[in-house]
Motif scaffolding. Structure first.
Motif, PDB file in Angstrom:
ATOM      1  N   MET A 132     -40.718 -21.419  71.542  1.00 31.05           N
ATOM      2  CA  MET A 132     -41.212 -20.362  72.388  1.00 31.05           C
ATOM      3  C   MET A 132     -41.406 -20.923  73.794  1.00 31.05           C
ATOM      4  N   PRO A 133     -40.813 -20.299  74.790  1.00 32.79           N
ATOM      5  CA  PRO A 133     -41.028 -20.791  76.155  1.00 32.79           C
ATOM      6  C   PRO A 133     -42.450 -20.477  76.628  1.00 32.79           C
ATOM      7  N   VAL A 134     -43.082 -21.466  77.250  1.00 33.35           N
ATOM      8  CA  VAL A 134     -44.412 -21.281  77.824  1.00 33.35           C
ATOM      9  C   VAL A 134     -44.413 -21.874  79.224  1.00 33.35           C
ATOM     10  N   ILE A 135     -45.276 -21.359  80.073  1.00 36.76           N
ATOM     11  CA  ILE A 135     -45.341 -21.865  81.441  1.00 36.76           C
ATOM     12  C   ILE A 135     -46.788 -22.182  81.816  1.00 36.76           C
ATOM     13  N   ALA A 136     -46.909 -23.042  82.799  1.00 32.80           N
ATOM     14  CA  ALA A 136     -48.189 -23.325  83.446  1.00 32.80           C
ATOM     15  C   ALA A 136     -47.885 -23.522  84.920  1.00 32.80           C
ATOM     16  N   LEU A 137     -48.852 -23.243  85.737  1.00 34.08           N
ATOM     17  CA  LEU A 137     -48.700 -23.491  87.164  1.00 34.08           C
ATOM     18  C   LEU A 137     -49.353 -24.823  87.508  1.00 34.08           C
ATOM     19  N   LEU A 138     -48.686 -25.570  88.383  1.00 32.42           N
ATOM     20  CA  LEU A 138     -49.257 -26.795  88.938  1.00 32.42           C
ATOM     21  C   LEU A 138     -49.579 -26.531  90.397  1.00 32.42           C
ATOM     22  N   ALA A 139     -50.691 -27.039  90.863  1.00 31.17           N
ATOM     23  CA  ALA A 139     -51.090 -26.900  92.260  1.00 31.17           C
ATOM     24  C   ALA A 139     -51.312 -28.296  92.833  1.00 31.17           C
ATOM     25  N   PRO A 140     -50.500 -28.693  93.822  1.00 30.46           N
ATOM     26  CA  PRO A 140     -50.679 -30.022  94.411  1.00 30.46           C
ATOM     27  C   PRO A 140     -51.939 -30.132  95.267  1.00 30.46           C
ATOM     28  N   HIS A 141     -52.560 -29.003  95.557  1.00 35.09           N
ATOM     29  CA  HIS A 141     -53.785 -28.994  96.355  1.00 35.09           C
ATOM     30  C   HIS A 141     -54.529 -27.690  96.066  1.00 35.09           C
ATOM     31  N   ILE A 142     -55.837 -27.775  95.937  1.00 38.30           N
ATOM     32  CA  ILE A 142     -56.652 -26.570  95.850  1.00 38.30           C
ATOM     33  C   ILE A 142     -57.783 -26.678  96.858  1.00 38.30           C
ATOM     34  N   GLU A 143     -58.218 -25.525  97.331  1.00 39.40           N
ATOM     35  CA  GLU A 143     -59.301 -25.484  98.305  1.00 39.40           C
ATOM     36  C   GLU A 143     -60.549 -26.122  97.708  1.00 39.40           C
ATOM     37  N   ASN A 144     -61.175 -26.982  98.463  1.00 40.68           N
ATOM     38  CA  ASN A 144     -62.390 -27.696  98.051  1.00 40.68           C
ATOM     39  C   ASN A 144     -62.163 -28.610  96.851  1.00 40.68           C
ATOM     40  N   GLY A 145     -60.914 -28.976  96.604  1.00 41.00           N
ATOM     41  CA  GLY A 145     -60.608 -29.865  95.489  1.00 41.00           C
ATOM     42  C   GLY A 145     -60.421 -31.289  95.976  1.00 41.00           C
ATOM     43  N   TYR A 146     -60.161 -32.159  95.027  1.00 39.51           N
ATOM     44  CA  TYR A 146     -59.889 -33.555  95.328  1.00 39.51           C
ATOM     45  C   TYR A 146     -58.398 -33.720  95.580  1.00 39.51           C
ATOM     46  N   ASP A 147     -57.997 -34.892  95.962  1.00 43.38           N
ATOM     47  CA  ASP A 147     -56.589 -35.181  96.227  1.00 43.38           C
ATOM     48  C   ASP A 147     -55.882 -35.423  94.895  1.00 43.38           C
ATOM     49  N   GLU A 148     -55.712 -34.373  94.108  1.00 42.99           N
ATOM     50  CA  GLU A 148     -55.093 -34.448  92.793  1.00 42.99           C
ATOM     51  C   GLU A 148     -54.179 -33.247  92.589  1.00 42.99           C
ATOM     52  N   VAL A 149     -53.321 -33.350  91.588  1.00 41.94           N
ATOM     53  CA  VAL A 149     -52.497 -32.220  91.174  1.00 41.94           C
ATOM     54  C   VAL A 149     -53.232 -31.536  90.027  1.00 41.94           C
ATOM     55  N   TYR A 150     -53.374 -30.232  90.118  1.00 46.87           N
ATOM     56  CA  TYR A 150     -54.125 -29.465  89.135  1.00 46.87           C
ATOM     57  C   TYR A 150     -53.190 -28.589  88.302  1.00 46.87           C
ATOM     58  N   THR A 151     -53.574 -28.336  87.056  1.00 47.79           N
ATOM     59  CA  THR A 151     -52.939 -27.280  86.281  1.00 47.79           C
ATOM     60  C   THR A 151     -53.856 -26.067  86.393  1.00 47.79           C
ATOM     61  N   ILE A 152     -53.241 -24.897  86.435  1.00 47.69           N
ATOM     62  CA  ILE A 152     -53.997 -23.654  86.597  1.00 47.69           C
ATOM     63  C   ILE A 152     -53.877 -22.848  85.311  1.00 47.69           C
ATOM     64  N   SER A 153     -54.993 -22.409  84.780  1.00 46.81           N
ATOM     65  CA  SER A 153     -54.973 -21.596  83.560  1.00 46.81           C
ATOM     66  C   SER A 153     -55.942 -20.430  83.719  1.00 46.81           C
ATOM     67  N   GLY A 154     -55.904 -19.507  82.770  1.00 49.10           N
ATOM     68  CA  GLY A 154     -56.783 -18.342  82.837  1.00 49.10           C
ATOM     69  C   GLY A 154     -56.565 -17.548  84.108  1.00 49.10           C
ATOM     70  N   ILE A 155     -55.315 -17.398  84.515  1.00 48.94           N
ATOM     71  CA  ILE A 155     -54.995 -16.760  85.794  1.00 48.94           C
ATOM     72  C   ILE A 155     -55.270 -15.258  85.716  1.00 48.94           C
ATOM     73  N   GLU A 156     -56.174 -14.803  86.572  1.00 44.03           N
ATOM     74  CA  GLU A 156     -56.526 -13.386  86.605  1.00 44.03           C
ATOM     75  C   GLU A 156     -55.816 -12.640  87.722  1.00 44.03           C
ATOM     76  N   LYS A 157     -55.500 -13.317  88.794  1.00 39.72           N
ATOM     77  CA  LYS A 157     -54.790 -12.686  89.916  1.00 39.72           C
ATOM     78  C   LYS A 157     -53.856 -13.703  90.546  1.00 39.72           C
ATOM     79  N   MET A 158     -52.682 -13.209  90.950  1.00 41.63           N
ATOM     80  CA  MET A 158     -51.733 -14.026  91.696  1.00 41.63           C
ATOM     81  C   MET A 158     -50.872 -13.099  92.531  1.00 41.63           C
ATOM     82  N   PRO A 159     -50.280 -13.615  93.613  1.00 33.64           N
ATOM     83  CA  PRO A 159     -49.418 -12.773  94.439  1.00 33.64           C
ATOM     84  C   PRO A 159     -48.221 -12.234  93.653  1.00 33.64           C
ATOM     85  N   VAL A 160     -47.801 -11.035  94.019  1.00 37.64           N
ATOM     86  CA  VAL A 160     -46.695 -10.361  93.336  1.00 37.64           C
ATOM     87  C   VAL A 160     -45.419 -11.193  93.381  1.00 37.64           C
TER      88      VAL A 160
END
Length: 122
Positions: free
Chosen positions: A1-29
């Motif tokens: 089964m194909p599954v996806i996750a988003l990676l974010a190389p930077h988040i506001e007020n975050g550390y200098d790390e790459v983040y995975t994003i889950s539980g996404i409630e809103k995103m641009p169209v």
């Protein structure tokens, strides 16, 4: 089964790390459209387990949600690789965007870097 996750190389007020994003409630169209053109089973659905709607990976055959907890939070899960070899089993497709993007969801540090470094780029 194909599954996806988003990676974010930077988040506001975050550390200098790459983040995975889950539980996404809103995103641009434009981001949602790009993702769903590749994996149409990533849809906005209600989860009884978490008691809210979020963008979830679903089964292409029976439409059941494959919860983010089992994809992101369990060691050895697809987006929680145990080691570099597990991360090499993943694929990365960069979303063509310019500038900052606002996504509402949970940002998790720790696994994004190993995924970004070792996953196969397509």
């Amino acid at each position: 089964m194909p599954v996806i996750a988003l990676l974010a190389p930077h988040i506001e007020n975050g550390y200098d790390e790459v983040y995975t994003i889950s539980g996404i409630e809103k995103m641009p169209v434009n981001i949602r459209s790009f993702i769903q053109s590749k994996v149409p089973t990533f849809v906005f659905r209600y989860s009884k387990t978490v008691g809210k709607k979020y963008f979830a990976n679903t089964c292409p055959h029976c439409n059941v949600i494959y919860g983010d907890f089992f994809l992101h939070d369990e060691p050895g899960a697809p987006f929680f690789p145990a080691d570099e070899e597990d991360a090499k089993l993943l694929y990365i497709k960069e979303i063509p965007i310019n500038g900052p993007v606002e996504i509402e969801g949970g940002a998790v540090s720790g696994m994004g870097e190993i995924i970004l470094e070792h996953a196969i780029r397509v």
